[in-house]
Design a protein around this motif. Structure first.
Motif, PDB file in Angstrom:
ATOM      1  N   GLN A   9       0.773  -1.241   0.111  1.00  0.00           N
ATOM      2  CA  GLN A   9       0.153  -0.128   0.028  1.00  0.00           C
ATOM      3  C   GLN A   9       1.043   1.264  -0.028  1.00  0.00           C
ATOM      4  N   HIS A 187      -4.370  -6.803   4.431  1.00  0.00           N
ATOM      5  CA  HIS A 187      -3.654  -5.830   4.739  1.00  0.00           C
ATOM      6  C   HIS A 187      -2.573  -6.532   6.008  1.00  0.00           C
ATOM      7  N   GLU A 232       1.486  -2.764   4.892  1.00  0.00           N
ATOM      8  CA  GLU A 232       0.784  -1.441   5.182  1.00  0.00           C
ATOM      9  C   GLU A 232       1.344  -0.985   6.517  1.00  0.00           C
TER      10      GLU A 232
END
Length: 259
Positions: A9, A187, A232
C-alpha cells in the motif's frame, strides 16, 4: 502453504513520494514487491501509469478511493482503474462525523450503490477497516459485521486490516475464517503497544517486530481465498523505504522460503 501475491500500500511511502511517484514505483519494484495498491496517482495519467507498471512488472491491485471521491468522482475512478487493469476499488477510511450508527445506516445504502456501479464495470468494491468499526453496533452486531451482512457479497468485499482487528480486541484468525471467500485483500500490519503517552497508544512496526503472530494468519489467508497480502505501515520510525524493504525481507525469509 498457498502462494499469495505480495503487494504494498503506497500510503506507507507518502512522505517519500512527493512529486516523484514514478521514481518511487521503480524502487518498490526493485525491492521485490509484486503489486501495488495506490492511494492516489500522483498526477500521472492513466495510460502512462499502465505502461509504467507493465515496464516494472508491477500489478495494479487497486486504489484506496476516498469517500469524497466515491461521492463526486466515481466515473473518473472507474475509468482510471480500468485503464491500469486494476481489479479493486477500496474505501479506506471514514471521517469521524460519518461513524455514528445513524451515519452508517446511510452508508450501507450508498456503499451498495457504489458496489453496483463498480460491478457493472468489472471492478470489485471493498471496504478497509480500522478499529472504529468495532466500537459501534448496528442490528446488534459490530458495524464491521453489519456492513457485510446488509450488503450482498457481489457488491462489497472485504479488505481486512489484521493489525486493526487485533487492536480492536478481536481475533484476527477467526475473522479471516469468518469472511473466507469474500476476502480477496488482506493488509499485513504489525503493531506493538506504545508507551502510553498521547499519540503513542500503538506503534506500527516492520513485519516480525510487533505483537501479531503473522505466519498462522498468512496460512489461514491462503485457506480462505485471499489473493493478495498487502504490506502497510501507517507510521515508519525508520526511513519508509527501509521499513518496506525490511518487511519484504521478512516475508522472503519467513513465508516465501516455506512455500
Amino acid at each position: 502453504m498457498k502462494r499469495l501475491g505480495i503487494g504494498l500500500q503506497l500510503y506507507t511511502l507518502r512522505d517519500v513520494i512527493g512529486d516523484d511517484l514514478e521514481g518511487t514505483l521503480r524502487k518498490v519494484a526493485a525491492i521485490g514487491y509484486e503489486g501495488v495498491e495506490f492511494a492516489g496517482y500522483g498526477g500521472i495519467e492513466a495510460d502512462r501509469m499502465r505502461d509504467l507498471l507493465e515496464e516494472l512488472g508491477l500489478k495494479a491491485i487497486g486504489n484506496h478511493v476516498s469517500l469524497e471521491n466515491l461521492e463526486t468522482k466515481l466515473d473518473e475512478e472507474i475509468a482510471y482503474l480500468k485503464t491500469i487493469g486494476a481489479q479493486y476499488a477500496i474505501c479506506p477510511w471514514l471521517p469521524e462525523d460519518r461513524r455514528s450508527a445513524e451515519a452508517w445506516l446511510k452508508l450501507f445504502v450508498d456503499f451498495e450503490q457504489y458496489g453496483k456501479r463498480f460491478r457493472e464495470a468489472g471492478i470489485d468494491f471493498c471496504y478497509h477497516n480500522h478499529e472504529f468499526e468495532f466500537e459501534v453496533e448496528v442490528d446488534g452486531k459490530f458495524v464491521f459485521d453489519a456492513l457485510y451482512n446488509r450488503i450482498d457479497a457481489d457488491f462489497l468485499k472485504v479488505e481486512m486490516d489484521l493489525g486493526w482487528v487485533q487492536y480492536a480486541g478481536q481475533d484476527p484468525l477467526a475473522y479471516i475464517s469468518k469472511y473466507a471467500n469474500r476476502l480477496p485483500l488482506l493488509h499485513l500490519k504489525d503493531f506493538r503497544k506504545g508507551d502510553g503517552t498521547p499519540g503513542k497508544r500503538i506503534d506500527t512496526v516492520e513485519l516480525g517486530r510487533g505483537d501479531l503472530d503473522l505466519l498462522p494468519l498468512i496460512e489461514r489467508a491462503g485457506e480462505s481465498g485471499v489473493e493478495w497480502v498487502i504490506v502497510e505501515q501507517d507510521v515508519c520510525a525508520n526511513p519508509p523505504l527501509e521499513s518496506v524493504a525490511e518487511s519484504m525481507e521478512w516475508l522472503k525469509n519467513n513465508y516465501l522460503s516455506k512455500i
